[in-house]
Design an enzyme around this catalytic site. Structure first.
Site: not given
Ligand code: G3H
Ligand code: 13P
Ligand code: ZN
Length: 312
Positions: A50, A83, A214
């Site tokens: 991400s 991501d 997601h």
């Molecule tokens: O979509 C969200 C994922 O869990 C990534 O989370 O932006 O805190 O790395 P983050």
């Molecule tokens: P969760 O928070 O349900 O693990 O989803 C992760 C996600 O969609 C990352 O793009």
């Molecule tokens: Zn996501």
């Protein structure tokens, strides 16, 4: 084998009635836990990074960790995926840096703007042999999930998907059918239920096209209990029932995103270790069981939720 795009593994997943796990990576122990489980089970794998992960660990470190995993796991195809890419520049930077797949997340924009931004990323990505995931609809939050009609606006509108996919040229599509990010997906006391009617209609309108979910952590209650037992505070944490994810993976869903469950596994294990071994201060003493907990969790997902063991 070198990093791959998701094209072939999605095709096999679609035809075979299973999904590929897309797990978020932020450090070495997470990369190792996930990839060791996938290699042992001969499961194709998506490692995703991400914007927050890039800010935390540095893009270069993460790429090198994934490259190391590719060497250590010669028997499975691995995709390196961005991501929730927020804009063209971030996607371009990842494409230029060796990612094999990017997500452009313009789902908060209008349909026309979403198509335009996604199209621009697709043109650059395809010129460089990289595939693109886009998103249509906004993932429901905990408030949205309790309203019946109002929340419909945040679910994906099946009537938009053909136009979106045709005009944007994206290779896979994330849709909103009731999942949400984080550890608090549904109100305690309500019955979590994904909108399979929307998924079915999307599948009917886009035959053979890979769909992405997601927000697909299940927030295992034994892990929540462990976090709370050892000093944490996560009351009312609830996720997506595993049987509903298995059902989705038998349908058009080819990629299931999981991050929060990894965080829970790691945090529960480290909290327990600190309480039971207060004398320990070497990070290896608590990161080793934390890495093993991630490996165990991912092995369970691959086998029992995604159904993608022995598909590599
Ligand atoms: O979509 C969200 C994922 O869990 C990534 O989370 O932006 O805190 O790395 P983050
Ligand atoms: P969760 O928070 O349900 O693990 O989803 C992760 C996600 O969609 C990352 O793009
Ligand atoms: Zn996501």
């Amino acid at each position: 084998m070198p990093l791959v795009t998701s094209t072939e593994i999605f095709k096999k997943a679609y035809d075979g009635g299973y999904a590929i796990g897309a797990f978020n990576v932020n450090n070495m122990e997470i990369v190792q836990g996930i990839t060791e489980a996938a290699e042992d089970l001969r499961a194709p794998l998506i490692l995703q990074v991400s914007k927050g992960a890039r800010a935390y660990a540095n893009h270069t470190y993460l790429i090198k960790l994934v490259e190391a995993a590719v060497i250590e796991c010669p028997d499975i195809p691995i995709v390196l995926h961005l991501d929730h890419g927020p804009d063209f520049e971030t996607c371009k930077s990842c494409i230029d840096g060796g990612f094999t797949s990017v997500m452009i997340d313009a789902s908060s924009k209008s349909l026309a703007e979403n198509i335009e931004i996604t199209r621009k990323v697709v043109e650059y990505a395809h010129d460089h042999g990289v595939v693109v995931e886009a998103e249509l609809g906004t993932l429901a939050g905990i408030e949205d999930a309790v309203h019946v009609k109002a929340e419909d606006s945040s679910y994906t509108r099946p009537e938009d998907v053909e136009e979106f996919v045709t005009k944007s040229g994206c290779d896979s599509l994330a849709i909103a059918i009731g999942t949400s990010h984080g550890a608090y997906k549904f109100k305690p006391g309500t019955k979590p239920q994904l909108r399979f009617d929307i998924l079915k209609e999307v599948e009917r309108r886009l035959p053979g096209f890979p769909i992405v979910l997601h927000g697909s952590s299940s927030v295992p209650q034994d892990l929540v209990a462990k976090v709370n037992k050892f000093g944490g505070k996560m009351p009312g944490a609830i996720g997506v029932p595993e049987d509903q994810l298995r059902e989705a993976s038998r349908m058009a869903v080819c990629k299931i995103n999981i991050d929060s469950d990894l965080r829970l596994a790691m945090t529960a294990t480290i909290r327990e270790h600190f309480v039971e071994h207060p004398e320990d201060f070497d990070p290896r003493q608590y990161l080793k069981p934390a890495r093993q907990a991630i490996k165990d969790l991912v092995a369970h997902k691959i086998t029992d939720v995604l159904g993608c063991d022995h598909k590599a």
